[in-house]
Scaffold this active site. Structure first.
Site, PDB file in Angstrom:
ATOM      1  CB  CYS A  74      -5.233  -7.200  -1.166  1.00 16.20           C
ATOM      2  SG  CYS A  74      -5.244  -8.967  -1.345  1.00 16.20           S
ATOM      3  CB  CYS A  77      -8.698  -8.352  -0.530  1.00 14.91           C
ATOM      4  SG  CYS A  77      -7.026  -8.934   0.362  1.00 14.91           S
TER       5      CYS A  77
END
Length: 315
Positions: A74, A77
């Site tokens: 991700c 993230c």
């Protein structure tokens, strides 16, 4: 800013299967992992798993816990997680950050209904409170943390964990001012699940002081709690799908969506209902929308977007 609402404290997220387990201290992630920064400071930052999440749920009964749901693949993230850890450390033990790799811990991800990441959820008194989904700027993270501490205090969660061997922050900080009597009565009633009594207490507080914003917010939140109490999400959704023109059925789904943190879904459902409803019945739908707007907060971009669409439907 994303508004943290105490209305979410008894939402539709079920964490019961994850209780009764022990949490492990944060450790360095595997090489190359796009995880939040490794390690913790006196237990302020911890890595948790499906098998160890229960202790974090219990810890949230004394200290608010921020749960950061991330994954190695991700990209957003990588932007958000370091910010969350930085802001968490600045709270001097008043907030704990629990980091969850959703790929390695599917039970936690499923419990929070994580449809996309990064997803950040708070735990207050063992109950989930939505914070935000997706990467957000540091300024907004700080605002949401400030609101988190306010909601935690309103629910009696004012503890802290030691930082770098120091005494708990609660030892050094002044005592919280006692709640006004009617507010205290309302919180006691909420804790006991007696929402009708809490509603009466807040209504009395507003009658005494119409400018009592805390009472106004609390009243809206407890009314939502009262409406969703005892509802079965699957049954409610099935009833709403079978009768798309049934205003009350659509209201119930929207209430459960909002309580569970699915704000856009709740607003979208009621806006679609407003558009499809006969003119003489639109007032009910508009009033419920406005009520939900107030619960989330006027500064939230989701509220601004929904208000814009509502205005276009009105005119």
């Amino acid at each position: 800013m994303t508004e943290i609402s105490a209305a979410a404290l008894r939402g539709a997220v079920d964490l019961s299967s994850l209780r009764g387990r022990s949490a492990q201290p944060a450790s360095a992630p595997a090489t190359g992992a796009a995880a939040p920064a490794a390690g913790g400071s006196g237990g302020v930052v911890v890595d948790v798993t499906d098998a160890t999440f229960g202790e974090i749920v219990e810890l949230s009964r004394s200290v608010p816990v921020v749960v950061d749901l991330w994954a190695e693949w991700c990209g957003p993230c990588k932007q958000l997680s370091p910010i969350i850890e930085k802001v968490t450390r600045e709270q001097n033990g008043r907030v704990v950050l629990a980091k969850v790799d959703v790929d390695a811990n599917p039970q936690i991800a499923q419990a929070f209904r994580a449809q996309s990441i990064p997803m950040v959820v708070a735990l207050i008194g063992g109950q989930p409170v939505p914070m935000f989904t997706g990467a957000v700027p540091e300024e907004q993270v700080r605002e949401v943390f400030a609101r988190l501490l306010e909601v935690a205090a309103q629910n009696g969660i004012t503890g802290a964990v030691p930082v770098d061997g120091a005494q708990e922050a609660t030892d050094a900080e002044p005592q919280e001012a006692p709640l006004p009597p009617l507010h205290a009565e309302a919180f006691e009633a909420i804790e006991a699940g007696d929402y009708a009594r809490a509603i009466v207490a807040y209504e009395k507080a507003l009658a005494e002081n119409p400018r009592d914003e805390d009472a106004k917010a609390g009243l809206g939140q407890v009314r939502l709690l009262d409406r969703v109490q005892g509802l079965d999400l699957q049954q409610v959704r099935a009833a709403a799908a079978a009768a798309p023109g049934d205003i009350d059925a659509q209201f119930q789904v929207a209430d459960l969506d909002l309580a569970g943190g699915h704000v856009d879904d709740a607003f979208g459902r009621l806006l679609d209902l407003f558009a499809a409803t006969a003119t003489d019945e639109r007032t009910r739908v508009r009033e419920r929308l406005v009520e939900l707007f107030d619960l989330i907060g006027p500064a939230d971009p989701r509220v601004a977007s929904a208000r814009t669409r509502l205005a276009s439907l009105l005119f």
